[in-house]
Design an enzyme around this catalytic site. Structure first.
Site, PDB file in Angstrom:
ATOM      1  N   CYS A 108      24.784  51.907  40.031  1.00 47.70           N
ATOM      2  CA  CYS A 108      25.231  51.864  41.428  1.00 47.70           C
ATOM      3  C   CYS A 108      26.686  51.400  41.540  1.00 47.70           C
ATOM      4  O   CYS A 108      27.184  51.182  42.637  1.00 47.70           O
ATOM      5  CB  CYS A 108      24.315  51.000  42.273  1.00 47.70           C
ATOM      6  N   ARG A 113      19.504  44.840  47.606  1.00 47.41           N
ATOM      7  CA  ARG A 113      20.027  43.831  46.697  1.00 47.41           C
ATOM      8  C   ARG A 113      20.021  42.486  47.423  1.00 47.41           C
ATOM      9  O   ARG A 113      20.496  42.404  48.563  1.00 47.41           O
ATOM     10  CB  ARG A 113      21.458  44.174  46.282  1.00 47.41           C
ATOM     11  N   ASN A 117      31.004  47.937  38.278  1.00 46.82           N
ATOM     12  CA  ASN A 117      32.219  47.278  38.797  1.00 46.82           C
ATOM     13  C   ASN A 117      32.365  45.886  38.207  1.00 46.82           C
ATOM     14  O   ASN A 117      33.439  45.476  37.765  1.00 46.82           O
ATOM     15  CB  ASN A 117      32.163  47.143  40.323  1.00 46.82           C
ATOM     16  N   ASP A 118      31.245  45.154  38.222  1.00 45.08           N
ATOM     17  CA  ASP A 118      31.294  43.805  37.655  1.00 45.08           C
ATOM     18  C   ASP A 118      31.152  43.828  36.145  1.00 45.08           C
ATOM     19  O   ASP A 118      31.739  42.991  35.455  1.00 45.08           O
ATOM     20  CB  ASP A 118      30.208  42.923  38.287  1.00 45.08           C
ATOM     21  N   HIS A 151      37.163  45.063  46.460  1.00 48.02           N
ATOM     22  CA  HIS A 151      36.305  45.431  47.593  1.00 48.02           C
ATOM     23  C   HIS A 151      37.068  46.227  48.646  1.00 48.02           C
ATOM     24  O   HIS A 151      36.489  47.063  49.332  1.00 48.02           O
ATOM     25  CB  HIS A 151      35.614  44.197  48.170  1.00 48.02           C
ATOM     26  N   ARG A 184      38.471  41.785  38.759  1.00 52.54           N
ATOM     27  CA  ARG A 184      38.553  43.133  39.353  1.00 52.54           C
ATOM     28  C   ARG A 184      39.486  43.190  40.564  1.00 52.54           C
ATOM     29  O   ARG A 184      39.883  44.265  40.991  1.00 52.54           O
ATOM     30  CB  ARG A 184      37.154  43.650  39.718  1.00 52.54           C
ATOM     31  N   ARG A 232      23.842  46.527  50.100  1.00 53.50           N
ATOM     32  CA  ARG A 232      24.484  45.226  49.842  1.00 53.50           C
ATOM     33  C   ARG A 232      24.154  44.302  51.011  1.00 53.50           C
ATOM     34  O   ARG A 232      24.915  44.197  51.970  1.00 53.50           O
ATOM     35  CB  ARG A 232      26.007  45.409  49.730  1.00 53.50           C
ATOM     36  N   GLU A 289      25.105  43.408  35.184  1.00 52.39           N
ATOM     37  CA  GLU A 289      26.539  43.305  35.482  1.00 52.39           C
ATOM     38  C   GLU A 289      27.225  42.326  34.542  1.00 52.39           C
ATOM     39  O   GLU A 289      28.444  42.216  34.538  1.00 52.39           O
ATOM     40  CB  GLU A 289      26.752  42.784  36.914  1.00 52.39           C
TER      41      GLU A 289
END
Ligand code: PEP
Ligand code: MG
Length: 584
Positions: free
Chosen positions: A501, A338, A453-454, A195, A464, A302, A430
């Site tokens: 995304c 989300r 990403n996930d 992040h 990650r 988010r 994800e």
């Protein structure tokens, strides 16, 4: 000044030229205990007092902003925090630790925090824990002020820019310094998809990690050049090298400005195949930082950050006000909200989840929402209440099974009425299990968005945020590319829109691959929109389809990336030519 050339991992592109500032970590555990000479005690106390005054000023400012944006009730917590800093007992203890025990100011604060820690360890219950945070947070702020004491000195007169150097790339590091003062970030550790990295990229700060012990190798004030695109770092550069790099940075800015000028055109490939380009945001404030005409709406809001920056859960009305601020900017365009995705590394200070051995595999995202239906219900109510303000899309994070999707949909139906949701309902893919069950899941939803990403994290079983296994985090590995193709095919067969995304959507190679697979929309940090739009315009969809198919058949990530990069390089060539034409 010794010359040093280093190579690390690129996290955010761009050229940064400035003076090193070694940022000390603000986690007290890492601060070594330091003692001072008796003659320095008075000065040390003054230093602490000054840092405390600055922290108080900061709290005052935060209080005023919170009162303006969220209301007086929420702002009250900061008044309470200011009172904590003025507590006479704490003050006299700190004074004694400095004057009698000869502790340095930061060590005295550490002693105070340790004392709070021991005290609260013995107490049970959530309220006590959040009370502990209310007592320690303001002192951590003072500590930060103390540790950042050298900030002003670190600024080079000539360059006026800081190259922030730290051990780990954390979100707190990125947000702790004024954006306009930081021209680059260098860290020992930090995954490209952590992040902290996501934030550095969205702030547009050239960033490199994987530079072991960089914080010990360089000194504050040293001149430094950072090449974010290649991962190269030059310390103690010559005047000529510095000038060349400044020219390179200016050229990049110029190309970017030309791309921004063309970014209002609709997203499409050279042959006119449309690709919707949307943005990822964390707060309505983000929409003030770029021209919203460039995009087809918000592909990922988010919402957990709305919860994270507050002192307590937002009410339905609080949420309606915040969501409305986004919708009023996009009255006719899609906005994807989300639902709360907390857990793992995203925690709410007022809602402590249990300590878990594997938090990334634990209680997060939709799992948490389904187990706390009151909380989830409030968010769904708020989103449903906004349905007349624009194109409201609700998206569930961290979906694993069809059953979870059905349970969440039932809750929305309980608010909206069966078969008439009034808003669009979608899920993020994800988790590999959800990807494999997609043919069933897709029947329950209006749209799909892939969180790469996930997805990479769970597909490759690599955390990650863990730089020890960062080498195995491979978004361009054919195994991942094949899953992405499978997801696109499944959604296309079901005639449901499918977008991405995750960070890959904002990378040229990723955007090319995804468009070539048939993804109809890409959502990314606003920073990447002009570049991705300009590059997509240079290439036919047929070319993207062939290179996507070839990349997915490659042997390994390096090979797959090279196939995609070949098309990207050709597109860049055309962009450069059009910039030159623009100049003449
Ligand atoms: C993702 O996982 O790709 C995503 C977009 O969500 P986040 O980065 O917030 O986990
Ligand atoms: Mg995610």
């Amino acid at each position: 000044m010794a010359r040093l050339e280093l190579n690390g991992n690129t996290v955010a592109p761009g050229v940064g030229v400035g003076a090193v500032f070694v940022a000390m970590t603000t986690t007290t555990a890492n601060i070594p205990i330091r003692r001072i000479a008796p003659k320095d005690a008075a000065g040390a106390w003054e230093l602490l007092d000054l840092a405390r005054s600055r922290a108080l000023k900061r709290l005052e400012m935060i209080q005023a902003t919170t009162a303006r944006e969220l209301g007086l009730q929420d702002a009250a917590i900061y008044a309470a925090q200011a009172a904590v800093l003025q507590d006479p007992e704490a003050t006299s203890e700190l004074r004694a630790w400095i004057q009698d025990d000869l502790l340095a100011p930061e060590s005295a604060i550490q002693a105070l925090l340790n004392k709070f820690g021991t005290l609260f360890e013995k107490l049970e219950g959530g309220d006590m824990k959040s009370w502990a945070a209310d007592l320690t947070d303001p002192w951590n702020l003072v500590l930060r002020e103390l540790l950042h004491e050298g900030l002003e000195h670190a600024k080079s007169d000539e360059l006026g820019n800081l190259v922030l150097v730290a051990e780990e790339l954390t979100p707190i590091l990125v947000v702790s310094y004024p954006r306009e003062k930081v021209c680059a970030i260098l860290c020992s550790r930090g995954g490209r998809y952590s992040h902290g990295a996501v934030l550095a990229r969205s702030f547009g700060i050239p960033t490199i990690t994987g530079l072991p012990q960089i914080e010990e190798k360089v000194l504050s004030g040293e001149r430094c050049i950072v090449f974010g695109d290649t991962g190269r770092v030059l310390i103690g550069a010559t005047v000529a090298e510095t000038e060349d790099s400044l020219t390179l940075a200016a050229d990049r800015n110029h190309v970017r400005e030309v791309m921004i000028a063309g970014a209002k055109e609709a997203g499409r490939t050279a042959d006119g195949t449309p690709v919707k380009i949307r943005v990822n945001i964390e707060s309505p404030r983000d929409l003030d930082l770029f021209d919203i005409e460039m995009v087809n709406g918000v592909g990922l809001f988010r919402t957990e950050f709305v919860y994270m920056e507050r002192p307590s859960f937002p009410s339905v009305q609080d949420q309606v006000e915040i969501y409305a601020r986004v919708l009023e900017r996009f009255p006719t365009k899609t906005v994807v909200f989300r639902t709360l995705d907390v857990g793992a590394d995203k925690q709410l200070r007022y809602f402590k989840t249990p300590v878990e051995a594997n938090p990334a595999l634990g209680w997060r995202g939709l799992r948490l929402s389904l187990q706390w239906p009151d909380l989830f219900y409030m968010q769904l109510q708020a989103l449903h209440a906004c349905r007349h303000l624009g194109k409201v899309n609700v998206m569930l994070p961290m979906v694993t099974t069809l059953d979870e999707v059905r349970r969440a949909k039932k809750m929305l139906e309980a608010i909206a009425g069966e078969g008439e949701l009034g808003i669009r309902f979608g899920v993020m893919i994800e988790v590999p299990a959800a990807a494999m069950a997609l043919a069933d899941i897709v029947e329950e939803v209006d749209f799909i968005s892939v969180g790469t990403n996930d997805l990479v994290q769970y597909l490759f079983a690599v955390d990650r945020d863990n730089s020890w296994v960062a080498d195995l985090y491979q978004p361009y590995h054919p195994a991942h590319l094949r899953v992405l193709r499978f997801i696109a095919r499944t959604c296309i067969a079901a005639d449901k829109p499918v977008t991405v995304c995750g960070e890959m959507a904002g990378q040229a190679a990723g955007a090319f691959f995804l468009a070539g697979c048939g993804y109809t929309g890409l959502s990314m940090s606003p920073l990447f929109v002009p570049e991705i739009k300009a590059l997509l315009r240079q290439v036919d969809i047929g070319v993207l389809r062939s290179s996507a198919a070839a990349a997915a058949q490659a042997d390994n990530a390096t090979e797959a990336y090279a196939i995609l990069e070949e098309t990207v390089a050709a597109a860049w060539q055309k962009v450069s030519e059009s910039v030159e034409k623009h100049n003449t």
